[in-house]
Each structure stands twice: as structure tokens, then as C-alpha cells.
Design a protein around this motif. Sequence first.
Motif, PDB file in Angstrom:
ATOM      1  N   LYS A  20       0.849  -1.184   0.000  1.00 61.95           N
ATOM      2  CA  LYS A  20       0.000   0.000   0.000  1.00 61.95           C
ATOM      3  C   LYS A  20       0.889   1.240   0.000  1.00 61.95           C
ATOM      4  O   LYS A  20       1.901   1.283   0.696  1.00 61.95           O
ATOM      5  CB  LYS A  20      -0.895   0.035   1.241  1.00 61.95           C
ATOM      6  CG  LYS A  20      -1.916  -1.079   1.346  1.00 61.95           C
ATOM      7  CD  LYS A  20      -2.726  -0.906   2.623  1.00 61.95           C
ATOM      8  CE  LYS A  20      -3.777  -1.985   2.790  1.00 61.95           C
ATOM      9  NZ  LYS A  20      -4.559  -1.794   4.048  1.00 61.95           N
TER      10      LYS A  20
ATOM     11  N   ILE B 294       0.726   5.819  -0.331  1.00 62.55           N
ATOM     12  CA  ILE B 294      -0.063   7.050  -0.382  1.00 62.55           C
ATOM     13  C   ILE B 294       0.732   8.085  -1.169  1.00 62.55           C
ATOM     14  O   ILE B 294       1.884   8.380  -0.837  1.00 62.55           O
ATOM     15  CB  ILE B 294      -0.372   7.584   1.028  1.00 62.55           C
ATOM     16  CG1 ILE B 294      -1.195   6.554   1.812  1.00 62.55           C
ATOM     17  CG2 ILE B 294      -1.126   8.917   0.944  1.00 62.55           C
ATOM     18  CD1 ILE B 294      -1.483   6.973   3.247  1.00 62.55           C
TER      19      ILE B 294
ATOM     20  N   SER C  80      -1.881  12.312  -1.012  1.00 57.44           N
ATOM     21  CA  SER C  80      -3.073  12.043  -0.192  1.00 57.44           C
ATOM     22  C   SER C  80      -3.997  10.985  -0.782  1.00 57.44           C
ATOM     23  O   SER C  80      -5.062  10.714  -0.226  1.00 57.44           O
ATOM     24  CB  SER C  80      -3.880  13.336   0.048  1.00 57.44           C
ATOM     25  OG  SER C  80      -3.084  14.304   0.709  1.00 57.44           O
ATOM     26  N   GLU C  81      -3.611  10.375  -1.912  1.00 58.55           N
ATOM     27  CA  GLU C  81      -4.413   9.317  -2.515  1.00 58.55           C
ATOM     28  C   GLU C  81      -3.806   7.956  -2.195  1.00 58.55           C
ATOM     29  O   GLU C  81      -2.587   7.785  -2.240  1.00 58.55           O
ATOM     30  CB  GLU C  81      -4.494   9.493  -4.036  1.00 58.55           C
ATOM     31  CG  GLU C  81      -5.329  10.682  -4.479  1.00 58.55           C
ATOM     32  CD  GLU C  81      -6.801  10.498  -4.155  1.00 58.55           C
ATOM     33  OE1 GLU C  81      -7.293   9.353  -4.250  1.00 58.55           O
ATOM     34  OE2 GLU C  81      -7.457  11.488  -3.801  1.00 58.55           O
ATOM     35  N   LYS C  82      -4.673   6.982  -1.891  1.00 54.66           N
ATOM     36  CA  LYS C  82      -4.214   5.642  -1.545  1.00 54.66           C
ATOM     37  C   LYS C  82      -4.203   4.743  -2.784  1.00 54.66           C
ATOM     38  O   LYS C  82      -5.173   4.705  -3.535  1.00 54.66           O
ATOM     39  CB  LYS C  82      -5.113   5.033  -0.474  1.00 54.66           C
ATOM     40  CG  LYS C  82      -5.074   5.772   0.857  1.00 54.66           C
ATOM     41  CD  LYS C  82      -5.966   5.095   1.880  1.00 54.66           C
ATOM     42  CE  LYS C  82      -5.923   5.819   3.215  1.00 54.66           C
ATOM     43  NZ  LYS C  82      -6.802   5.166   4.222  1.00 54.66           N
ATOM     44  N   TYR C  83      -3.106   4.030  -2.955  1.00 49.21           N
ATOM     45  CA  TYR C  83      -2.950   3.134  -4.097  1.00 49.21           C
ATOM     46  C   TYR C  83      -2.447   1.768  -3.633  1.00 49.21           C
ATOM     47  O   TYR C  83      -1.804   1.647  -2.586  1.00 49.21           O
ATOM     48  CB  TYR C  83      -1.930   3.686  -5.097  1.00 49.21           C
ATOM     49  CG  TYR C  83      -2.310   4.977  -5.762  1.00 49.21           C
ATOM     50  CD1 TYR C  83      -2.944   4.986  -7.006  1.00 49.21           C
ATOM     51  CD2 TYR C  83      -2.019   6.203  -5.165  1.00 49.21           C
ATOM     52  CE1 TYR C  83      -3.281   6.175  -7.630  1.00 49.21           C
ATOM     53  CE2 TYR C  83      -2.353   7.400  -5.780  1.00 49.21           C
ATOM     54  CZ  TYR C  83      -2.987   7.371  -7.015  1.00 49.21           C
ATOM     55  OH  TYR C  83      -3.319   8.549  -7.627  1.00 49.21           O
TER      56      TYR C  83
ATOM     57  N   PHE D  70      -7.073   2.463  -4.594  1.00 39.07           N
ATOM     58  CA  PHE D  70      -7.836   1.587  -3.717  1.00 39.07           C
ATOM     59  C   PHE D  70      -9.318   1.686  -4.037  1.00 39.07           C
ATOM     60  O   PHE D  70      -9.817   2.734  -4.455  1.00 39.07           O
ATOM     61  CB  PHE D  70      -7.643   2.009  -2.255  1.00 39.07           C
ATOM     62  CG  PHE D  70      -6.502   1.316  -1.566  1.00 39.07           C
ATOM     63  CD1 PHE D  70      -6.697   0.131  -0.896  1.00 39.07           C
ATOM     64  CD2 PHE D  70      -5.238   1.872  -1.596  1.00 39.07           C
ATOM     65  CE1 PHE D  70      -5.654  -0.496  -0.253  1.00 39.07           C
ATOM     66  CE2 PHE D  70      -4.183   1.259  -0.955  1.00 39.07           C
ATOM     67  CZ  PHE D  70      -4.387   0.064  -0.282  1.00 39.07           C
TER      68      PHE D  70
ATOM     69  N   ARG E 272     -10.435   2.440   1.545  1.00 42.08           N
ATOM     70  CA  ARG E 272      -9.727   3.699   1.771  1.00 42.08           C
ATOM     71  C   ARG E 272      -9.693   4.054   3.254  1.00 42.08           C
ATOM     72  O   ARG E 272     -10.557   3.704   3.993  1.00 42.08           O
ATOM     73  CB  ARG E 272     -10.403   4.832   0.973  1.00 42.08           C
ATOM     74  CG  ARG E 272     -10.168   4.687  -0.528  1.00 42.08           C
ATOM     75  CD  ARG E 272     -10.857   5.799  -1.288  1.00 42.08           C
ATOM     76  NE  ARG E 272     -10.620   5.680  -2.709  1.00 42.08           N
ATOM     77  CZ  ARG E 272      -9.613   6.227  -3.354  1.00 42.08           C
ATOM     78  NH1 ARG E 272      -8.737   6.953  -2.696  1.00 42.08           N
ATOM     79  NH2 ARG E 272      -9.454   6.061  -4.652  1.00 42.08           N
TER      80      ARG E 272
END
Length: 246
Positions: free
Chosen positions: A159, A161, A164-167, A241, A246
Motif C-alpha cells: 500500500k 499514499i 493524499s491518494e491511496k494506491y 484503492f 480507503r
Amino acid sequence: MQDVENVYQNAYNRTKCLEGLFIHDISNLFQIISNSIELCGSLLKEGLITEEILEYFQLIAQQLTRGKKLIRNVRTLADLEEYEMVLEPVEVFSELRNAINFSLISFPERKIKVKIISDHENLNVMANELLSEVFENIIMNAIKYNKKKIAKIEIIISKVIINSEKYVKIKFKDNGIGIEDDRKNIIFQEVHLKRRNPNGMGIGLSLVAKLVELYGGEIWVENRIGGNPTKGSNFIILIPFAKKDR
């Protein structure tokens, strides 16, 4: 008017993407089916009725089912006025294992070792059923473009970030022939296809890049060993995600 043009352009791009995927994968399916039939014929001529023959017939059945799915997807995309690519939560490990299994049976005479490394057991991303096509293209290229006695592929899932975006980050490390530095920026581009043989690596990677982009993600390639492009490659994918994760 501009919005309408954008809708049609996006629909057209999606259709061309799956059209290329269809042609590429159907060719592979027919080759696998042809090889399986030939091997079955050889075994039968020798008077051998073994579990191996049954496995080849199962492989043929799997390829026919896969071909039907591809045709169904192309038909769906053909309706440019109504179609929109719908993204939904897709479990990464399940799709990845399916892709690994398909890739292994596609090269029955090769020695292949695939290892998954992750601290997680269940991760969902925003994608669709074509996610397995993304994984298969990368894995099968890692096997096909590998001159080692044993093709080794290490898949690291984590995982991350970014802004500020989760991938979900999926790294495919192989010990294949590698990719020259001056080609790393063009192998995902469609213009690159016109310069290559239709069976070349560029076709699959161009389609992979298009699908990953439609998922809202990114893909790039690095040297497995820094500074040496001949010692294998790292293909890295980022996919957002699924909302529930999230």
C-alpha cells in the motif's frame, strides 16, 4: 458540443483498446489450443492415455471459455453511444493468482518460479474483469522474453499514499533480458506498435498502459538492477484503492 465530442472520443479510445486486446489475446489462445491439440495427438499416437492428456483438454476448454469472454467484452464496447467503462472493487490477489495460473499453463515446457511477497492478504482496487489481462500481459512477457534456464518472477504488493491518494502498488521483478534505457519511455506508447512485429512485446504493454490509465493508475518500468538494463526489469503498477478500502 465539446462534451459530446469528448464522450465519443473516450468511447472510441476504449473500443480501440479492447479491440487490440482482443486480437492480441485471441491469437495467443489459438496458439495455445493448437499446441495442446498437437501434444494430445502425439500422446495418442503412442497409445498413451494419461492424466497429461486430460490436462491438455482442460486447457483447451479454458481457452475457449476465455475467448468467449473476450468476444462478449468487445461486443459491449461496440455500442459507443451507451457504453461507459464501469469500475468496481476487484480483489487483487484473486486476479493475480488467476493470471499466474494461466501464464504457467501457457508455457508447459518452461521452468518458471513465481513468488508473491506482501504483508496483506486481501486488497481491493477500482478496476474490472480486465485486470487479470493486465497481470497476464506482464507475467507472460517476463516468461517469453527470458533466456534463463529458470524464469523467475517476484511480485511485491504493498500500500502507498501519493498526494493524499491511496494506491495498491504492484511490482513485477523478472530476471529476463531487460529493456534498454532508450526504450523505457516508448514501450507503452501506441506509436511504438507501428515499428514492431505484431507479436512483439509492445502490443501487450500498450494495451496494459491504456487499461491502467482507465483505472486511474500509472505504470512504468525500471531496471531490476540499477544501471544495468540487461539484468531484468521491474514493472510497477499503481491502482487506486477501492472506496471501501480507503
